[in-house]
Design an enzyme around this catalytic site. Structure first.
Site, PDB file in Angstrom:
ATOM      1  N   THR A 170       0.836  -1.209   0.000  1.00 53.27           N
ATOM      2  CA  THR A 170       0.000   0.000   0.000  1.00 53.27           C
ATOM      3  C   THR A 170       0.868   1.255   0.000  1.00 53.27           C
ATOM      4  OG1 THR A 170      -1.888  -1.064   1.073  1.00 53.27           O
ATOM      5  CG2 THR A 170      -1.695   1.324   1.316  1.00 53.27           C
ATOM      6  N   ASN A 204      -6.450  -8.925  -7.076  1.00 51.37           N
ATOM      7  CA  ASN A 204      -6.496  -9.556  -5.755  1.00 51.37           C
ATOM      8  C   ASN A 204      -7.811 -10.257  -5.461  1.00 51.37           C
ATOM      9  OD1 ASN A 204      -7.518  -6.762  -5.645  1.00 51.37           O
ATOM     10  ND2 ASN A 204      -7.869  -7.205  -3.478  1.00 51.37           N
ATOM     11  N   GLN A 257      -0.042  -9.869  -5.381  1.00 49.42           N
ATOM     12  CA  GLN A 257      -0.627 -11.192  -5.546  1.00 49.42           C
ATOM     13  C   GLN A 257       0.110 -12.053  -6.559  1.00 49.42           C
ATOM     14  OE1 GLN A 257      -2.838 -12.595  -3.734  1.00 49.42           O
ATOM     15  NE2 GLN A 257      -3.573 -10.834  -2.563  1.00 49.42           N
ATOM     16  N   SER A 284       4.635  -7.121  -1.315  1.00 49.96           N
ATOM     17  CA  SER A 284       4.376  -7.128   0.129  1.00 49.96           C
ATOM     18  C   SER A 284       4.885  -8.415   0.753  1.00 49.96           C
ATOM     19  CB  SER A 284       2.866  -6.988   0.371  1.00 49.96           C
ATOM     20  OG  SER A 284       2.586  -6.945   1.747  1.00 49.96           O
ATOM     21  N   THR A 323      13.209   4.930  10.919  1.00 44.64           N
ATOM     22  CA  THR A 323      14.095   3.820  11.259  1.00 44.64           C
ATOM     23  C   THR A 323      13.630   2.539  10.592  1.00 44.64           C
ATOM     24  OG1 THR A 323      14.602   4.818  13.393  1.00 44.64           O
ATOM     25  CG2 THR A 323      15.062   2.470  13.153  1.00 44.64           C
ATOM     26  N   CYS A 376     -16.360  -5.686   3.923  1.00 43.70           N
ATOM     27  CA  CYS A 376     -17.422  -5.643   4.930  1.00 43.70           C
ATOM     28  C   CYS A 376     -17.405  -4.271   5.599  1.00 43.70           C
ATOM     29  CB  CYS A 376     -17.217  -6.737   5.971  1.00 43.70           C
ATOM     30  SG  CYS A 376     -18.566  -6.890   7.140  1.00 43.70           S
TER      31      CYS A 376
END
Length: 398
Positions: free
Chosen positions: A84, A159, A187, A207, A245, A338
């Protein structure tokens, strides 16, 4: 059922995890690689003493190894908190004079920044996906390019449906026109070739937690010559492209996870693709015309998206379907979000032309490296049992 091959144990003896597109368990080898940097080697990479130098060395060694898998230079790898953030950083190169092209079926990590850019005066084109392939085609890109087009961003693998974008073909158009191509490949990483040369992308987001690594870590690969404006300020880290960091243990885990994935990707992908086809065939056999398969033929191996049609004009309750499958020990997701306790129809499925009532009753079944044929059979049996029970109860209520 069998324990996950990655070392994580199901919550019950009968549980089946069919939600690998949401996240994956940390592999034992990844956990072992991370552990010293969570416990003993805890130094700040910016510190000049021995602990700091040790942490800095771990970060740069991980960067080198990751760059090798991308056939890239270490300085082309930027560590982020996930795909993201990497997506947002990639889009940060756009200014008010730059035209941006993406699609309506992208992840919200692209669509929401695109909406913000549009509100700031950046011209944005949102393309419809081809209903047959579930992806944007090269011909659509060619027709949408303008003289001020600077960046195109398209997911490598969707996705929700698993549909694959033909990035290589699109990249040839971009190269000819001097346009940058970015892809969210979160993905795709575990299943498909991902070098910039193979897919033709100038920027790639991935990711860690989608490839059996830790959450909270991702990377943005950036082609040489692209200047990025940092969006997180406050330090010189990542060659002044991302302040803060470094998450040393997660960086180490990311490198270990990517190495594990790449070394065995082809064989695992073939096996999971066969299991996905087995799942699709069995559901078709059991459900007949009650279901719609939303995953196209050109798709990544691990995702099967199905939706249940209304019966006698009465929509199927997708939320109750998920809850009942959870009771049966089958952990999966809807092909939608949802919100406020209600299943909101997936923007991806609606964008592919699915009716709202059917889109509300969808399942994204996503397989992983540990998925077995026995688990496929149990998943089919569980879905069949729950659907028949729910439909029988509804007839009784009527």
């Amino acid at each position: 059922m069998n324990t996950l091959h990655t070392g994580a144990k199901p919550q019950t003896n009968q549980s089946i995890y069919m939600d690998h597109a949401a996240t994956t368990p940390i592999a034992p080898t990844v956990f072992e690689a991370m552990l010293p940097y969570l416990r003993d080697h805890f130094g700040n990479p910016s510190s000049v003493h021995q602990l700091g130098r040790m942490a800095k060395g771990a970060v740069e060694d991980s960067r080198d190894r990751i760059a090798g898998h991308f056939e890239a230079k270490p300085e082309q790898i930027i560590f982020t908190s996930g795909a993201t953030e990497a997506n947002n950083l990639a889009l940060n190169i756009l200014g008010s004079d730059d035209h941006f092209i993406t699609s309506k079926i992208e992840h919200k990590a692209i669509l929401e920044p695109a909406n913000q850019l549009a509100s700031q005066g950046v011209p944005v084109t949102l393309l419809e996906a081809d209903p047959l392939t579930g992806a944007v085609e090269a011909s659509q890109i060619r027709e949408s390019i303008r003289s001020d087009t600077r960046l195109i961003s398209l997911m490598y693998v969707n996705n929700e449906t698993g549909a694959m974008t033909d990035l290589k073909q699109i990249s040839e158009i971009c190269t000819d026109q001097g346009i940058l191509l970015h892809t969210d490949a979160a993905q795709a990483t575990a299943w498909l070739p991902l070098t910039p040369h193979a897919i033709g992308a100038d920027m790639i987001s991935i990711s860690g937690h989608k490839i059996y690594g830790p959450k909270g870590i991702g990377i943005l690969y950036v082609k040489e010559g692209i200047d990025l404006t940092p969006q997180i300020l406050g330090g010189p880290q990542e060659r002044e492209r991302r302040g803060g960091t470094e998450n040393v243990a997660a960086v180490v885990g990311m490198a270990a996870a990517l190495e594990m994935i790449v070394n065995r990707r082809d064989g695992v992908s073939q096996r999971i693709s066969s299991l996905r086809e087995e799942l699709s065939d069995q559901l078709r056999s059991k459900m007949g015309d009650q279901i719609i398969i939303n995953t196209p033929s050109r798709a990544a191996p691990h995702i099967l998206n199905v939706a249940f049609k209304p019966v006698d004009d009465v929509p199927f309750d997708g939320e109750m379907l998920l809850l009942n499958l959870d009771i049966e020990g089958i952990y999966t997701s809807a092909g939608s979000a949802c919100t406020s306790g209600a299943i909101v129809p997936s923007h991806v499925l609606l964008g592919l032309g699915l009716h709202e009532d059917t889109a509300r009753a969808s399942l994204r079944l996503s397989l992983g490296r540990s998925t077995s044929s026995a688990e496929i059979q149990c998943t089919v049996d569980g879905i069949t049992k729950v659907v028949q029970r729910m439909r029988g109860r509804r007839k009784h209520d009527r």
